[in-house]
Design an enzyme around this catalytic site. Structure first.
Site, mmCIF file in Angstrom:
data_model
loop_
_atom_site.group_PDB
_atom_site.id
_atom_site.type_symbol
_atom_site.label_atom_id
_atom_site.label_comp_id
_atom_site.label_asym_id
_atom_site.label_seq_id
_atom_site.Cartn_x
_atom_site.Cartn_y
_atom_site.Cartn_z
ATOM 1 N N GLU A 201 0.653 -0.774 -0.201
ATOM 2 C CA GLU A 201 0.090 -0.207 0.114
ATOM 3 C C GLU A 201 0.631 0.897 -0.126
ATOM 4 O OE1 GLU A 201 -1.507 0.987 4.810
ATOM 5 O OE2 GLU A 201 -2.306 -0.637 3.422
ATOM 6 N N ARG A 293 -10.478 -7.452 19.399
ATOM 7 C CA ARG A 293 -9.938 -7.582 20.471
ATOM 8 C C ARG A 293 -10.122 -7.098 20.891
ATOM 9 N NH1 ARG A 293 -4.882 -5.865 20.171
ATOM 10 N NH2 ARG A 293 -3.966 -6.164 18.585
#
Length: 685
Positions: A201, A293
């Site tokens: 990217e 999480r």
């Protein structure tokens, strides 16, 4: 609360954090532990604890089948995975549910959608969440990846598709550097995550890292609880987190919050998660990933919202709706978190290990309620310590070397920074080296106080955060020595008072002598260099001689761990910290640590190393040996790669020569200072 008993499939401070919340809610806890953690705090604090294997994570905390069996045997109804290890393992979440256990986290299907950075990026783009231009395809042929990199343009980021925590990431600034960076990234990804797929990217220069805490429930509700800024990073590892972000405007906060909720809804998200964005200097933002999480930095969100996110996790996992709607979420004050690590910033942040001989942390004024202030109220703010160790515990080589998280919360950012600096000044660690002094410089640096730091600033300007070599400032050194003398006098006076005849001159230990006061020589070691100081005087007035220069200390008084005095006519105030066998003082800006040495000790304390051997800088596992006996090597050539505490260390030749012996192979575990490669001179040398 439907849960009576919960197993915590983790260790360290997060396990202790979950145990604390469960105890407040009347829930019994079950801990699991490796051989290295038999005496750990999470084992001592839980209601029950079970051994699950050897010290290596693969032999213990990554053994999902063993952990599930313990949960069944202990009669637990749910599993809290913490963060790290199995917390984002979809197979483990699925297996827990199949075993009739509630997994306190998102569903396996949501995890799988986010388990691949490449797939996540494609999914977010389809959902309308802004993403950075790049390549996420399955064709991983190096030549194809190189061509895609050239198409995207440089600078470019290579990222492990199944990674996290800063592992498996490389910045490439030119086409000629791409293939070497790709090989290194893939190797690190294989070692850390078992898979070497990468994505490419565009690398945004001077970006900020801003993440949004999201929460969803099984009733279709998804909200966000504001942002955390984590732009202070070193090699992609966060070192300071805060909420709210000083960069984010109300309008940008609203847009980012909406994008984060949209991202969570796109994967039917339930429970706690974090949507991470990279933010350009102009305020444009792009999706990076969703951490499925609870995050290490969740306490700053708890502080500014007054909510217990672990309690939220438990309630949502039990099928209850979120306790608040979006418009009911309130934010108050400013919170900052730093992580105290056993590491040596001056040696490239080399992780440390060993027993915590002395651990002094600020008194925790612990509260998850917002800290409320009124002008002139004198409210001292909130200090919170989240830790999985206490004094006397071991920091092992097998896991992350975090000692504690230090979190402060105050009415606004300047007050929170001031409170953080004061809290750090109260910290003292003896045993493994720590990053406390580095964090203190960070908290005072203009890039932090001025809120201009970006994710690459620390790597570009690391020298600004490390101490300048050289002797301590003389005034500080003179005052520190007087503080030690006064502390010794106080201890001697206490012994005198406890004697059978305290009024007797023969019971006194004040060093009185007939005639002029004696000059004593006091030797110390400072950063490996021996210092010898001459000291004379008493009763609060001393002369301290440093390198032939006399410094007059007057009006010295030590009370409640604070020295006040005048040094060369200028007032000074020192906090004297309990550092065991070491002398540790702090003047509010600088900490000075001295190790008392024997009077008769010659030479310099710094160890001398030979140039004919390469040793392990710390205990670890050999990843690869690049040379064999008989090979010719050049100075600076990589000879071996050792992995320790989830970090790869490159060991290089100290000089030109021939490899005489290689004493370790890939996969071997080695002790610190063990000789791994022996060299001999070349015949033409």
């Amino acid at each position: 609360m439907p849960f009576d008993k919960i197993l915590i499939a983790n260790r360290g401070e997060i396990a202790c954090r979950v145990i604390r919340t469960c105890r407040e809610l009347g829930i019994r806890t079950v801990a699991v532990y490796s051989d290295a953690d038999a005496g750990a705090q999470h084992v001592r604090q839980a209601d029950e604890a079970y051994r699950i294997g050897g010290p290596q994570p693969a032999d213990s905390y990554l053994r999902g089948d063993v952990i599930l069996q313990v949960a069944r045997d202990a009669g637990a109804q749910a599993i809290h995975p913490g963060y790290g290890f199995l917390s984002e393992n979809a197979d483990f979440a699925e297996a827990a549910e199949a075993a009739g256990l509630a997994f306190i986290g998102p569903k396996a299907a949501s995890m799988r959608k986010m388990g691949s950075k490449a797939g996540a990026k494609e999914l977010m783009a389809a959902a309308g969440v802004p993403v950075v231009p790049g390549y996420t395809g399955e064709d991983q042929d190096p030549a194809h990846l190189h061509a895609e990199a050239d198409r995207i343009g440089y600078p470019l980021m290579i990222k492990a598709a199944h990674g996290g925590g800063g592992k498996g990431m490389r910045i490439v600034r030119g086409s000629g550097d791409f293939l070497a960076a790709l090989e290194s990234c893939q190797r690190e990804a294989r070692n850390a995550f078992g898979r070497d797929r990468v994505l490419l990217e565009r690398y945004i220069e001077q970006p900020r890292h801003i993440e949004i805490q999201v929460f969803g429930d099984a009733h279709g509700n998804v909200i966000h609880l504001g942002e955390r800024e984590c732009s202070a990073q070193r090699r992609y590892q966060k070192v300071l987190e805060e909420s709210p972000s000083p960069f984010v405007t109300p309008e940008l906060r609203e847009r980012m919050g909406e994008a984060a909720v949209l991202a969570a809804r796109a994967i039917d998200y339930v429970n706690a998660g974090t949507v991470e964005f990279i933010v350009a200097p102009d305020g444009s933002f792009f999706f990076m990933e969703i951490n499925t999480r609870l995050q290490v930095e969740h306490p700053v969100t708890e502080c500014v919202t007054g909510q217990d996110l672990v309690a939220w996790q438990l309630r949502v996992a039990a099928g209850q709706p979120l306790p608040l709607a979006q418009d009911e979420v309130r934010h108050e004050g400013h919170a900052i978190e730093v992580r105290l690590y056993a590491e040596d910033p001056e040696a490239g942040f080399l992780p440390g290990s060993g027993r915590l001989q002395r651990l002094r942390l600020p008194t925790s004024r612990h509260s998850r309620e917002p800290t409320r202030h009124s002008r002139g109220s004198g409210n001292p703010g909130t200090i919170r310590i989240d830790s999985g160790v206490v004094e006397g515990d071991e920091v092992t080589i097998f896991y992350d070397p975090m000692i504690a998280k230090l979190i402060v919360h105050d009415a606004d950012r300047p007050r929170a920074l001031a409170l953080l600096r004061d809290a750090l000044a109260q910290c003292a660690i003896t045993g493994p080296k720590s990053n406390i002094a580095f964090l203190e410089r960070l908290a005072r640096h203009p890039a932090v106080t001025g809120a201009t730091i970006d994710t690459g600033y620390l790597d570009r300007h690391l020298e600004e955060f490390l101490p300048e070599p050289g002797a301590p400032e003389p005034r500080l050194l003179a005052a520190a020595v007087v503080a030690q003398l006064l502390a010794g006098d106080a201890s001697a006076n206490a012994c005198d008072a406890a004697s059978g005849d305290p009024s007797s001159p023969w019971a006194a230990s004040d060093g009185w002598r007939l005639g002029a006061p004696a000059t004593r020589t006091l030797p110390f070691e400072h950063e490996g260099t021996r210092l010898e100081l001459g000291v004379s005087g008493g009763a609060g007035a001393y002369t301290v001689t440093i390198e032939g220069q006399a410094h007059r200390v007057e009006g010295a008084r030590l009370a409640d761990g604070v020295l006040s005095a005048r040094v060369d006519g200028k007032g000074i105030r020192l906090r004297v910290l309990d550092a065991g066998s070491r002398l540790l003082v702090h003047d509010g800006d600088t900490r000075l640590q001295l190790l008392p040495r024997p009077l008769h000790q010659a030479g310099d304390a710094a160890a001398a190393g030979g140039a004919d051997k390469v040793t392990a800088p710390m205990p670890g596992r050999v990843v690869v040996a690049r040379v064999a006996a008989g090979d010719e090597v050049e100075e600076g050539q990589e000879l071996m790669v050792v992995e320790a505490m989830k970090m790869e260390l490159s060991l290089k030749a100290p000089r030109d020569g021939i490899v005489a012996e290689v004493r370790a192979a890939a996969g071997d575990f080695v002790d610190g200072d063990a000789v791994l490669v022996a060299l001999e001179p070349r015949e033409d040398a």
